[in-house]
Design an enzyme around this catalytic site. Structure first.
Site, mmCIF file in Angstrom:
data_model
loop_
_atom_site.group_PDB
_atom_site.id
_atom_site.type_symbol
_atom_site.label_atom_id
_atom_site.label_comp_id
_atom_site.label_asym_id
_atom_site.label_seq_id
_atom_site.Cartn_x
_atom_site.Cartn_y
_atom_site.Cartn_z
ATOM 1 N N HIS A 83 0.824 -1.216 0.000
ATOM 2 C CA HIS A 83 0.000 0.000 0.000
ATOM 3 C C HIS A 83 0.857 1.264 0.000
ATOM 4 O O HIS A 83 1.838 1.366 0.736
ATOM 5 C CB HIS A 83 -1.016 -0.004 1.141
ATOM 6 C CG HIS A 83 -0.473 0.055 2.533
ATOM 7 N ND1 HIS A 83 -0.289 1.236 3.216
ATOM 8 C CD2 HIS A 83 -0.106 -0.920 3.401
ATOM 9 C CE1 HIS A 83 0.155 0.986 4.438
ATOM 10 N NE2 HIS A 83 0.285 -0.317 4.575
ATOM 11 N N GLU A 104 -5.250 1.155 2.493
ATOM 12 C CA GLU A 104 -4.991 0.100 3.478
ATOM 13 C C GLU A 104 -5.087 0.616 4.901
ATOM 14 O O GLU A 104 -5.633 -0.060 5.774
ATOM 15 C CB GLU A 104 -3.606 -0.516 3.244
ATOM 16 C CG GLU A 104 -3.369 -1.826 4.009
ATOM 17 C CD GLU A 104 -2.964 -1.636 5.466
ATOM 18 O OE1 GLU A 104 -3.044 -2.602 6.231
ATOM 19 O OE2 GLU A 104 -2.581 -0.508 5.858
#
Ligand SMILES: [Zn+2]
Length: 344
Positions: free
Chosen positions: A69, A221
């Site tokens: 992420h 995320e």
């Protein structure tokens, strides 16, 4: 196996210097799109603004996905106070004391940037005496001092700063001569660099992975909804995310940390066992750990009902979500294990 760690360091430092608090990741995603394209890797977009690069494998019917992420912790302007300073709302899991004294950038809706610093409302020992030491650091007691001449709410509004503006933190990224990487947001930009290190290795050596593989750059995320829009044929999802170093944990800053369980779910036993066996066969330093307060793109995707097999590995990171640290050889061990996973 030669891994181009010079490249991995360079791409990591470059993306550490592009602010990408969750919700405002466009610039970093566009930079990474170019990186895929420079390697002739086909890029696909999700509706939510994430991208993934796809490398075709020998088998195209069963596909794999590897995620890292690019979104990070950050903050948003919640309120402009009567003294012109800013109250913030956190983006992601922040401990406010970890931000005390940190320089920041405020980005207005029109894209103008201002600098400032996060301070407690009572910062000066000379003015407030012992209260400075004793006051808890919370959203209520922390504020932004803007580096402009502002004394009132109107002064700040005149700059174009408004509620909803994104705030990003200076990362203070340093690689020491001893190989340590110190920075904010090693979570998860070190893993983004690992992901591109893997792509570069495959491309440089003209290696086709066994299965078609999607390299996914997720962008939410830190808020728990990083992965969506997974291609239909994906059967395995490997999340690259930090291992947590500290008391009661086995993760260290030099190994690839294989997560057996986080606070949401155990990871698939067969998948984890395969990763352990691959690490042992290739003499890669690894640790198996149970993360205490933690979720990854993989565990959260399955919680949201995505039907894939799932695992999570990453570099061990000290002082996570604070001023973090890991070692460059931890990144290299991650890259090696992923290459084993994709080619064996
Ligand atoms: Zn993370």
């Amino acid at each position: 196996m030669f891994i181009d760690m010079k490249y991995v360091k360079e791409i990591m430092l470059e993306i550490l210097n592009i602010p990408s608090p969750a919700g405002d990741t466009f610039e970093s995603i566009e930079r990474l799109r170019k990186e895929f394209e420079s390697m002739d890797i086909k890029v696909s977009d999700t509706n939510k603004g994430a991208i993934f690069g796809t490398i075709k494998g020998e088998n195209n019917e069963k596909q794999k996905m590897i995620t890292a992420h690019v979104d990070t912790l950050g903050a948003m302007v919640k309120e402009i106070k009567s003294n012109g300073r800013l109250k913030l709302s956190n983006i992601g899991g922040i401990a406010w004391n970890s931000l005390e004294g940190e320089n920041i950038v405020i980005k207005t809706i029109r894209g103008k940037k201002y600098t400032g610093v996060i301070l407690p409302t009572k910062a000066s020992l000379h003015v407030h005496s012992d209260e400075v030491r004793e006051m808890p650091r919370t959203e209520e007691t922390m504020e932004v001092r803007i580096d402009e001449v502002v004394y009132t709410k109107e002064d700040t509004l005149k700059l174009g700063i408004g509620v909803g503006d994104f705030v990003s933190f200076y990362t203070r990224s340093i690689i020491t001569e001893s190989g340590y990487i110190k920075s904010r947001h090693i979570d998860d930009k070190a893993c983004v660099a690992v992901l591109f290190g893997v792509c570069k290795y495959l491309k440089d050596n003209n290696i086709k992975p066994k299965f078609t593989t999607h390299f996914f750059i997720s962008n939410y995320e830190e808020l728990g909804h990083g992965v969506s829009g997974i291609p239909e044929k994906t059967t395995e999802l490997l999340a690259l995310d930090i291992g947590t170093v500290g008391e009661g944990h086995t993760s260290d800053e030099h190994s690839v940390c294989i997560c057996a369980k986080d606070s949401r779910t155990p990871y698939d036993f067969g998948f984890r066992k395969k990763l352990v066996e691959l690490a042992e066969a290739a003499n890669i330093n690894y640790k198996v750990d149970v993360h205490y307060r933690y979720g990854s793109d993989a565990s959260l995707a399955v919680m949201q009902g995505v039907d894939v097999n799932f695992a999570c590995i990453g570099p061990g990171v000290d002082a996570t979500h604070h001023y973090e640290r890991t070692h460059i050889n931890s990144l290299e061990n991650n890259i090696k294990l992923i290459i084993e996973y994709l080619t064996k």
